[in-house]
Design an enzyme around this catalytic site. Structure first.
Site, PDB file in Angstrom:
ATOM      1  CE  LYS A  78      -2.468  -1.076   3.829  1.00 39.58           C
ATOM      2  NZ  LYS A  78      -1.673  -2.458   4.153  1.00 39.58           N
ATOM      3  NE  ARG A 101      -4.406  -1.651  10.083  1.00 41.20           N
ATOM      4  CZ  ARG A 101      -3.255  -1.387   9.453  1.00 41.20           C
ATOM      5  NH1 ARG A 101      -3.354   0.112   9.039  1.00 41.20           N
ATOM      6  NH2 ARG A 101      -2.300  -1.658   9.471  1.00 41.20           N
ATOM      7  NE  ARG A 118       7.165  -2.819   5.836  1.00 37.01           N
ATOM      8  CZ  ARG A 118       5.924  -2.340   6.022  1.00 37.01           C
ATOM      9  NH1 ARG A 118       5.327  -1.787   4.813  1.00 37.01           N
ATOM     10  NH2 ARG A 118       5.266  -2.871   6.881  1.00 37.01           N
ATOM     11  NE  ARG A 155       6.315  -0.623  10.229  1.00 35.04           N
ATOM     12  CZ  ARG A 155       5.118  -0.604   9.664  1.00 35.04           C
ATOM     13  NH1 ARG A 155       4.731  -0.100   8.466  1.00 35.04           N
ATOM     14  NH2 ARG A 155       4.122  -1.175  10.048  1.00 35.04           N
ATOM     15  NE  ARG A 169       1.949  -5.285  11.318  1.00 34.87           N
ATOM     16  CZ  ARG A 169       3.139  -4.883  10.778  1.00 34.87           C
ATOM     17  NH1 ARG A 169       4.331  -5.664  11.031  1.00 34.87           N
ATOM     18  NH2 ARG A 169       3.224  -4.085   9.649  1.00 34.87           N
TER      19      ARG A 169
HETATM   20  P1  AMP Z   1       0.577   0.209   9.459  1.00 34.01           P
HETATM   21  O1  AMP Z   1       1.966   1.157   9.060  1.00 34.01           O
HETATM   22  O2  AMP Z   1      -0.454   0.557   8.476  1.00 34.01           O
HETATM   23  O3  AMP Z   1       0.905  -1.079   9.015  1.00 34.01           O
HETATM   24  O4  AMP Z   1       0.136   0.230  10.598  1.00 34.01           O
HETATM   25  C1  AMP Z   1       1.024   0.157  11.800  1.00 34.01           C
HETATM   26  C2  AMP Z   1       0.393  -0.169  13.156  1.00 34.01           C
HETATM   27  O5  AMP Z   1      -0.332   1.079  13.365  1.00 34.01           O
HETATM   28  C3  AMP Z   1      -1.006  -1.157  12.997  1.00 34.01           C
HETATM   29  O6  AMP Z   1      -0.270  -2.339  13.422  1.00 34.01           O
HETATM   30  C4  AMP Z   1      -1.713  -0.597  14.139  1.00 34.01           C
HETATM   31  O7  AMP Z   1      -1.466  -0.877  15.317  1.00 34.01           O
HETATM   32  C5  AMP Z   1      -1.687   0.701  13.961  1.00 34.01           C
HETATM   33  N1  AMP Z   1      -2.573   1.491  12.799  1.00 34.01           N
HETATM   34  C6  AMP Z   1      -2.436   2.073  11.632  1.00 34.01           C
HETATM   35  N2  AMP Z   1      -3.567   2.285  11.245  1.00 34.01           N
HETATM   36  C7  AMP Z   1      -4.475   1.950  11.928  1.00 34.01           C
HETATM   37  C8  AMP Z   1      -6.035   2.045  11.957  1.00 34.01           C
HETATM   38  N3  AMP Z   1      -6.566   2.715  10.891  1.00 34.01           N
HETATM   39  N4  AMP Z   1      -6.553   1.690  12.963  1.00 34.01           N
HETATM   40  C9  AMP Z   1      -5.947   1.179  13.940  1.00 34.01           C
HETATM   41  N5  AMP Z   1      -4.781   0.870  14.210  1.00 34.01           N
HETATM   42  C10 AMP Z   1      -3.964   1.399  13.171  1.00 34.01           C
END
Ligand code: AMP
Length: 192
Positions: free
Chosen positions: A14, A89, A128, A134, A146
């Site tokens: 994404k 989400r 990554r 991260r 996740r």
């Molecule tokens: P991402 O970078 O999108 O993989 O997000 C990393 C982490 O941030 C996720 O594993 C969640 O803990 C949190 N997170 C990101 N976006 C959301 C969302 N829309 N709702 C809830 N938690 C989020």
């Protein structure tokens, strides 16, 4: 306005595709993961609270991310469109986003869902993790969680957009350019 939800499991590509899409279509990129990581780096109260969930691969509470996105939408009032990456989400987040965008009379145009096999997701995330710094990309059990959270809590969001006739599945396997071409094809259909 062209408002896109870029959807898919962690590791689907994404972020990579969003960067290419905003360049081509001049959209504002709103990634809740990036915003939360920035809060974390700035050591804000919100960042500290979110960290507890992010470290485990759990979702941050809906209210936190919805308020955060609402502020960003208001801040970018002159945007010609948004690409939402990693948001919504949950179905509650999708409903809240509709309300926020309806106020601007600029609903979601399309939801693009990148479809990638689980083995490939794990491979990409571990790759990554070696370069991104991260921590949630370095631990296989957090990655597995996740993906589980995605399947249980996030995948149902597809149905929400399907009901509105906005859901499009896009093959997320292949090279970055191949996937980008597939995405652009769908975006160009809704623009014209
Ligand atoms: P991402 O970078 O999108 O993989 O997000 C990393 C982490 O941030 C996720 O594993 C969640 O803990 C949190 N997170 C990101 N976006 C959301 C969302 N829309 N709702 C809830 N938690 C989020």
């Amino acid at each position: 306005m062209l408002n896109i939800v870029l959807f898919g499991p962690p590791g689907a590509g994404k972020g990579t595709q969003a960067t290419k899409i905003i360049e081509k279509y001049q959209l504002v990129h709103l990634s809740t993961g990036d915003i939360l990581r920035a809060e974390l780096a700035a050591k804000t109260a919100l960042g500290q609270e979110a960290k507890k969930y992010m470290d485990k691969g759990e979702l941050v509470p809906d209210k936190v991310v919805i308020d955060m996105i609402g502020l960003k939408i208001d801040k970018n009032h002159d945007a010609s469109g948004f690409i939402f990456d990693g948001f919504p989400r949950t179905t509650a987040q999708a409903e809240a986003l509709d309300i926020l965008l309806n106020k601007k009379r600029a609903p979601i145009s399309i939801m693009l869902s990148l479809e990638v096999e689980k083995e490939e997701l794990i491979k990409r995330l571990l790759g990554r993790g070696k370069v991104s710094g991260r921590s949630d990309d370095r631990d296989v059990s957090v990655i597995e969680n996740r993906i589980r959270v995605y399947n249980n809590e996030t995948a149902p969001v597809k149905g929400f957009y399907e009901k509105q006739g906005k859901y499009r599945a896009v093959d997320g396997m292949g090279t970055i350019e191949e996937i980008f071409e597939r995405l652009c094809k769908v975006i160009d259909q809704v623009r014209n």
